[in-house]
Each structure stands twice: as C-alpha cells, then as structure tokens.
Write a protein that holds these residues in place. Structure first.
Motif, PDB file in Angstrom:
ATOM      1  N   GLY A 125       0.783  -1.228   0.000  1.00  0.00           N
ATOM      2  CA  GLY A 125       0.000   0.000   0.000  1.00  0.00           C
ATOM      3  C   GLY A 125       0.814   1.277   0.000  1.00  0.00           C
ATOM      4  O   GLY A 125       0.258   2.365   0.026  1.00  0.00           O
ATOM      5  N   SER A 126       2.129   1.173  -0.032  1.00  0.00           N
ATOM      6  CA  SER A 126       2.946   2.390  -0.035  1.00  0.00           C
ATOM      7  C   SER A 126       4.135   2.233  -0.982  1.00  0.00           C
ATOM      8  O   SER A 126       4.609   1.128  -1.227  1.00  0.00           O
ATOM      9  N   ASN A 127       4.562   3.352  -1.498  1.00  0.00           N
ATOM     10  CA  ASN A 127       5.736   3.421  -2.378  1.00  0.00           C
ATOM     11  C   ASN A 127       5.634   2.545  -3.625  1.00  0.00           C
ATOM     12  O   ASN A 127       6.647   2.123  -4.167  1.00  0.00           O
ATOM     13  N   TYR A 128       4.429   2.285  -4.084  1.00  0.00           N
ATOM     14  CA  TYR A 128       4.255   1.463  -5.284  1.00  0.00           C
ATOM     15  C   TYR A 128       4.200   2.295  -6.560  1.00  0.00           C
ATOM     16  O   TYR A 128       4.301   1.761  -7.657  1.00  0.00           O
ATOM     17  N   LEU A 129       4.060   3.604  -6.430  1.00  0.00           N
ATOM     18  CA  LEU A 129       3.928   4.489  -7.580  1.00  0.00           C
ATOM     19  C   LEU A 129       5.305   5.035  -7.947  1.00  0.00           C
ATOM     20  O   LEU A 129       6.018   5.573  -7.098  1.00  0.00           O
ATOM     21  N   ILE A 130       5.679   4.883  -9.226  1.00  0.00           N
ATOM     22  CA  ILE A 130       7.023   5.220  -9.700  1.00  0.00           C
ATOM     23  C   ILE A 130       6.926   6.154 -10.896  1.00  0.00           C
ATOM     24  O   ILE A 130       6.084   5.970 -11.773  1.00  0.00           O
ATOM     25  N   TRP A 131       7.812   7.126 -10.945  1.00  0.00           N
ATOM     26  CA  TRP A 131       8.004   7.912 -12.162  1.00  0.00           C
ATOM     27  C   TRP A 131       9.344   7.503 -12.749  1.00  0.00           C
ATOM     28  O   TRP A 131      10.338   7.382 -12.034  1.00  0.00           O
ATOM     29  N   HIS A 132       9.353   7.278 -14.068  1.00  0.00           N
ATOM     30  CA  HIS A 132      10.596   6.946 -14.750  1.00  0.00           C
ATOM     31  C   HIS A 132      10.850   7.953 -15.868  1.00  0.00           C
ATOM     32  O   HIS A 132      10.043   8.090 -16.785  1.00  0.00           O
ATOM     33  N   ASN A 133      11.973   8.655 -15.765  1.00  0.00           N
ATOM     34  CA  ASN A 133      12.400   9.603 -16.781  1.00  0.00           C
ATOM     35  C   ASN A 133      12.964   8.823 -17.961  1.00  0.00           C
ATOM     36  O   ASN A 133      13.797   7.934 -17.783  1.00  0.00           O
ATOM     37  N   HIS A 134      12.526   9.156 -19.166  1.00  0.00           N
ATOM     38  CA  HIS A 134      12.923   8.412 -20.362  1.00  0.00           C
ATOM     39  C   HIS A 134      14.428   8.471 -20.644  1.00  0.00           C
ATOM     40  O   HIS A 134      14.938   7.680 -21.425  1.00  0.00           O
ATOM     41  N   GLU A 135      15.128   9.401 -20.022  1.00  0.00           N
ATOM     42  CA  GLU A 135      16.565   9.525 -20.264  1.00  0.00           C
ATOM     43  C   GLU A 135      17.392   8.585 -19.394  1.00  0.00           C
ATOM     44  O   GLU A 135      18.599   8.528 -19.534  1.00  0.00           O
ATOM     45  N   GLN A 136      16.732   7.868 -18.510  1.00  0.00           N
ATOM     46  CA  GLN A 136      17.430   6.943 -17.627  1.00  0.00           C
ATOM     47  C   GLN A 136      17.196   5.512 -18.066  1.00  0.00           C
ATOM     48  O   GLN A 136      16.170   5.190 -18.676  1.00  0.00           O
ATOM     49  N   TYR A 137      18.134   4.638 -17.680  1.00  0.00           N
ATOM     50  CA  TYR A 137      17.940   3.220 -17.892  1.00  0.00           C
ATOM     51  C   TYR A 137      16.949   2.716 -16.843  1.00  0.00           C
ATOM     52  O   TYR A 137      16.681   3.393 -15.860  1.00  0.00           O
ATOM     53  N   TYR A 138      16.425   1.543 -17.019  1.00  0.00           N
ATOM     54  CA  TYR A 138      15.375   1.020 -16.159  1.00  0.00           C
ATOM     55  C   TYR A 138      15.877   0.281 -14.921  1.00  0.00           C
ATOM     56  O   TYR A 138      15.152  -0.503 -14.328  1.00  0.00           O
ATOM     57  N   ASP A 139      17.097   0.538 -14.492  1.00  0.00           N
ATOM     58  CA  ASP A 139      17.606  -0.176 -13.321  1.00  0.00           C
ATOM     59  C   ASP A 139      17.047   0.364 -12.004  1.00  0.00           C
ATOM     60  O   ASP A 139      16.896  -0.371 -11.040  1.00  0.00           O
TER      61      ASP A 139
END
Length: 169
Positions: A125-139
C-alpha cells in the motif's frame, strides 16, 4: 459511496466544455486541453487480466478501470498530455528492458516518460507508484512517490496536467 477516483473524475467532468475540453492558464496564457473518457471495464476483465499477467493492481486503479477503461487527460494542441492506460494498453506498453514487476500505467505523451505501479509493492500500500524519466535506464526508478494513485491523480487534475512532482519546495 463514490470512491476518491470517481469523485476526482466527476469533478473534472463538471469543468469540461462540450464534455471533453478544459481551459486553464499557464504562464499567463489561456490554453485548451482535451480529456477523453472510455467505456468502463468489467470486474471480470480486471480479474482475468490480473490472473493472466500475475500483476497486483492497486484498488484505486481498479476503481478507475470500472469507471473508464483508460483515459486521456489534458492533451494539448501539440498532442502532449497524459494517457492512463486501459487493460489492453498496459501489456502493449510493457517491453524489455522494463523490469517485469513495473506496470506502465500512465504515458506522459510526447515526452516518453512513464508512471508505473511496482507490482511487488502494491500489496504493502505504499511506495508502489514510480516515475521513470525516459533519459534513464530502467535499473532504478527516477522517483518513488510517497503518495497513492488517487492522490497523484487528484493533484494532476488540480494542476491541469502540470508535472507537480518536479516542483521544488
């Protein structure tokens, strides 16, 4: 009693001209943006999706799907905006090298960034929402939100599609 997700969308709909256009000011200029709602998903479609993908979905996102199976929010004259994926789009938007537990649920159109659900964190129920900047790798995620999906959506609607998570205090 209506959920927070439904309340947020119903409030937004009262502000739409012709059922899909909203006006807002940004940097002292008046803009128009489009919001497009779809037909709702059924509970059976949601259950089948979760069984097929083995992904955990937040209850708030399931509430969104039962209201609208995907929605375009604040699409401007250039096509930029936000597309909250319906069940069909999620699987299409998930590709290598995305981590298998990251569910791409919001496309930041014309930018290439995504908002994800971390399926492994949803049950907590917490910290499940993520933003990913397209300029970064997915690690690693660019940002792991400390708010839930309904709060994120409410703030997106209040700000008329501004990237509030990038604001400095």
């Amino acid at each position: 009693m209506a959920s927070d997700i439904v309340k947020h969308f119903e409030t937004l709909k009262t502000q739409l001209k012709d059922g899909k256009t909203v006006k807002y000011y940004n940097h002292a200029k008046l803009y128009e943006a489009e919001c497009i709602f779809r037909e709702p998903a059924t509970q059976q479609q949601i259950d089948d999706f979760k069984k097929r993908t083995n992904w955990n979905l937040p209850k708030q996102y399931e509430e969104l799907l039962l209201y609208t199976n995907g929605v375009v929010l604040f699409r401007d004259e250039y096509g930029a905006g936000f597309e909250i994926s319906g069940l069909d789009e999620i699987e299409l938007d998930h590709f290598d090298p995305m981590p298998s537990n990251w569910i791409p649920v919001v496309a930041c159109v014309s930018i290439g960034d995504y908002i994800f659900f971390d399926s492994d964190q949803v049950e907590s129920g917490s910290n499940y929402l993520i933003w990913h900047n397209h300029e970064q790798y997915y690690d690693e995620p660019t940002l792991r939100f400390t708010i839930d999906f309904a709060t994120w959506l409410e703030r997106l609607i209040i700000t008329r599609g501004a990237w509030f998570w990038e604001w400095k205090n």
